[in-house]
Design an enzyme around this catalytic site. Structure first.
Site, mmCIF file in Angstrom:
data_model
loop_
_atom_site.group_PDB
_atom_site.id
_atom_site.type_symbol
_atom_site.label_atom_id
_atom_site.label_comp_id
_atom_site.label_asym_id
_atom_site.label_seq_id
_atom_site.Cartn_x
_atom_site.Cartn_y
_atom_site.Cartn_z
ATOM 1 C CB THR A 44 6.534 2.378 5.138
ATOM 2 O OG1 THR A 44 5.956 1.129 4.758
ATOM 3 C CG2 THR A 44 5.793 3.506 4.436
ATOM 4 C CG ASP A 58 0.620 8.795 9.355
ATOM 5 O OD1 ASP A 58 1.371 7.859 9.022
ATOM 6 O OD2 ASP A 58 0.064 8.843 10.481
ATOM 7 N NE ARG A 59 4.714 3.607 7.744
ATOM 8 C CZ ARG A 59 3.631 2.989 8.179
ATOM 9 N NH1 ARG A 59 2.793 3.634 8.986
ATOM 10 N NH2 ARG A 59 3.353 1.746 7.821
ATOM 11 C CG HIS A 84 8.417 -4.704 3.967
ATOM 12 N ND1 HIS A 84 8.807 -3.641 4.736
ATOM 13 C CD2 HIS A 84 7.062 -4.601 3.839
ATOM 14 C CE1 HIS A 84 7.747 -2.906 5.049
ATOM 15 N NE2 HIS A 84 6.676 -3.465 4.522
ATOM 16 C CG ASP A 125 7.878 2.017 0.568
ATOM 17 O OD1 ASP A 125 7.659 1.169 -0.323
ATOM 18 O OD2 ASP A 125 7.157 2.106 1.587
ATOM 19 C CG HIS A 126 9.550 -1.401 1.617
ATOM 20 N ND1 HIS A 126 8.610 -2.356 1.304
ATOM 21 C CD2 HIS A 126 8.911 -0.508 2.407
ATOM 22 C CE1 HIS A 126 7.464 -2.058 1.885
ATOM 23 N NE2 HIS A 126 7.603 -0.923 2.551
ATOM 24 C CG ASP A 161 3.199 -2.055 2.658
ATOM 25 O OD1 ASP A 161 4.300 -2.626 2.637
ATOM 26 O OD2 ASP A 161 2.611 -1.750 3.715
#
Length: 559
Positions: A90, A173-174, A492, A345-346, A300
């Site tokens: 992430t 948050d990230r 992932h 993001d992935h 996710d």
């Protein structure tokens, strides 16, 4: 009166008028068509990330989208986008979206990395943590953007014109921090029972109101979410250990904030909060373009808890489609001129138990001997070396970084690295192993990402200041979850394309759509948006390139 997302009706159908055929012969075309005039910059950039939204999920479900996703599909569609690097997590993935550079330059090599010599018991450092703050731990961080080494699009736009508004919201948050960057007007993420922000800021009145609204929903509870008819094929139970996945419908027990935080409803609250921020901050209202970053996290969380191929993911994507539609309708109702980019993001990989049923026998869970404790014990046995204090090895566990204990002599470090590499090379679940010394000798790769070698993928997310001394990549199909449990069955993080490939879609009202099959990268997004708003940066600012996102003769990169 403020309009909430739930109160905005779906967009009305557009009337299409067909021109009548002329009876006389058409006039001959001019020898050379005049160049198309570039459109004026949009007043608002809406950058959307759907966490764990792989290109595989996009291809599987795009025919069923009828609301928000359906609108975007009339824009510029790049179904073969890439998070080109190996660290498909992430934080690294979000760090590429609006910086335009790979994790090797953002410095965000993982969600967490290790600093064995750090002066605290917790040696793990969270990617958006201020670990110098004594109140911070990797599990309960004091959130900060300081680890991000590259400026975001919002940072650069505010540097060019301080009147630019740079804001972000996410359940994580990230995600919010990585997309917004350092110079921000408002950044919010979900924690506990509502959205919060940095420790040195207060949540605004609009966020207080949004939190009150979502708390009423949770405290009241709700029934199961509806299952679209096209979900029938994936609505079946699959046994994982002593529990099953594949049939859950997200009922919400009154007051159950934990369940709320791991289901589709939190995406709707994130979208609602985005509109509240637009209203409160006055985004898109003047001649200076603004940036709103919105990361929807629940794809996710559903993927981790239930895998990617059950009815749970089908429900999630149907709900997200509706949420996106409500978001765009709300922006339309405010008369805003906005441009959208949506990506991820992935990607993600399904639970191996279901993959085995579906004819993928090589899918398996990682063996215990690749867990970091087992590796450390084996290396100690091989070398006779133990850590001066604490653990000999940190990290590991899957495709990623392994860190050596502090306090080892240079000779001991070399011996440990050699023994560790030998152990990993003999393991049939490991595809490749690299040392930091090897990776430091290589340049960050460029070119078509689907052609990158394994070491190039790893190099793109390697930072000598933060990456491990040894990096191991597990084989295709190996899921680095040794012991699955309710809420954590799939993941992932690998260098394989099921984790690297993501869709990238641009949309703006009136643009000529296109479907572009060429491989592109998420680092192309920032230079593309920069061109759209007329922001010029020096050569070398981006790892990516500008994409012409207008299917007509107009060139969105020629500004």
């Amino acid at each position: 009166m403020r309009l909430s997302l739930s109160s905005i009706a779906l967009a009305t159908a557009l009337a299409v008028c067909s021109p009548a055929f002329a009876e006389e012969a058409p006039a001959p075309a001019p020898a050379e068509a005049p160049a198309a005039e570039p459109a004026s910059p949009p007043k608002l950039i809406v950058a959307i990330s759907v966490d764990q939204f792989s290109a595989d999920l996009f291809a599987q479900y795009r025919e069923h989208f009828s609301k928000g996703f359906a609108r975007l599909l009339t824009g510029a569609v790049f179904p073969s986008g890439y998070q080109s690097h190996a660290a498909t997590e992430t934080c690294p993935g979000h760090s590429t979206l609006l910086t335009g550079v790979h994790p090797a330059r953002t410095g965000i090599v993982a969600n967490n990395w290790y600093v064995p010599g750090i002066g605290r018991k917790d040696k793990k450092v969270y990617c958006v943590e201020d670990e110098t703050n004594p109140e911070s731990t990797s599990k309960n961080p004091v959130v900060s953007p300081d680890h991000l080494k590259a400026p975001t699009l919002g940072d650069l736009m505010k540097k060019a014109n301080p009147a630019t508004i740079n804001a972000a919201v996410s359940a994580k948050d990230r995600a919010a921090v990585m997309m917004s960057g350092h110079d921000t007007d408002a950044v919010y993420w979900f924690q506990g029972k509502g959205f919060t922000t940095f420790a040195d800021r207060k949540i605004s009145r609009a966020v207080v109101a949004g939190n009150t609204a979502l708390q009423k929903i949770v405290d009241a509870g709700d029934g199961a979410l509806p299952v679209p008819g096209w979900c029938g094929a994936v609505d079946r139970a699959v046994k994982v250990g002593d529990f099953t996945i594949g049939t859950y419908r997200f009922p919400l027990k009154a007051g159950d904030y934990a369940a709320y935080g791991y289901g589709p409803r939190l995406d709707a609250a994130t979208g609602d909060m985005a509109i509240r921020m637009v209203d409160e901050l006055g985004m898109g209202k003047d001649a200076v373009p603004d940036v709103l970053s919105v990361s929807f996290s629940q794809t996710d969380r559903v993927g981790h808890a239930f895998g990617t191929e059950g009815v749970e993911m089908c429900i999630q994507l149907a709900q997200l489609d509706a949420t996106l539609g409500q978001l765009f309708d709300a922006l339309d109702a405010r008369g805003l001129d906005y441009a959208v980019v949506l990506t991820a993001d992935h990607g993600g990989f399904d639970a191996p138990e279901r993959l085995d049923q579906e004819g993928y026998p090589d899918a398996k869970r990682m063996s215990e001997d690749l867990e970091i404790g087992a590796l450390a014990d084996a290396v100690s046995q091989d070398t006779g070396i133990t850590a001066p204090q604490g653990k000999l090895l940190y990290g590991g566990g899957g495709s990623g970084d392994i860190y050596l204990a502090s306090g080892l002599t240079d000779e001991q470090r070399k011996t440990v690295i050699d023994a560790l590499v030998a152990r990993l090379r003999d393991n049939p679940e490991v595809a490749s192993i690299y040392t930091a010394e090897q990776l430091e000798q290589l340049p960050v790769p460029h070119g078509n990402p689907q052609d990158w070698t394994m070491i190039e993928r790893v190099r793109a997310s390697f930072d000598p200041e933060r990456s491990g001394q040894v990096l191991m990549m597990t084989r295709r199909g190996v899921v680095p979850i040794v012991h699955p449990g309710p809420g954590y069955v799939a993941t992932h993080g690998s260098p394989w394309d099921y984790d690297r490939r993501v869709p990238i879609v641009f949309w703006r009202k009136g643009m000529t759509g296109e479907e572009q099959p060429a491989p592109v990268e998420t680092v192309d997004i920032a230079p593309t948006l920069a061109a759209l708003v007329g922001l010029k940066e020096p050569e070398g600012t981006w790892d990516g390139r500008c994409l012409d996102i207008d299917g007509s003769e107009a060139d969105t990169c020629a500004r």
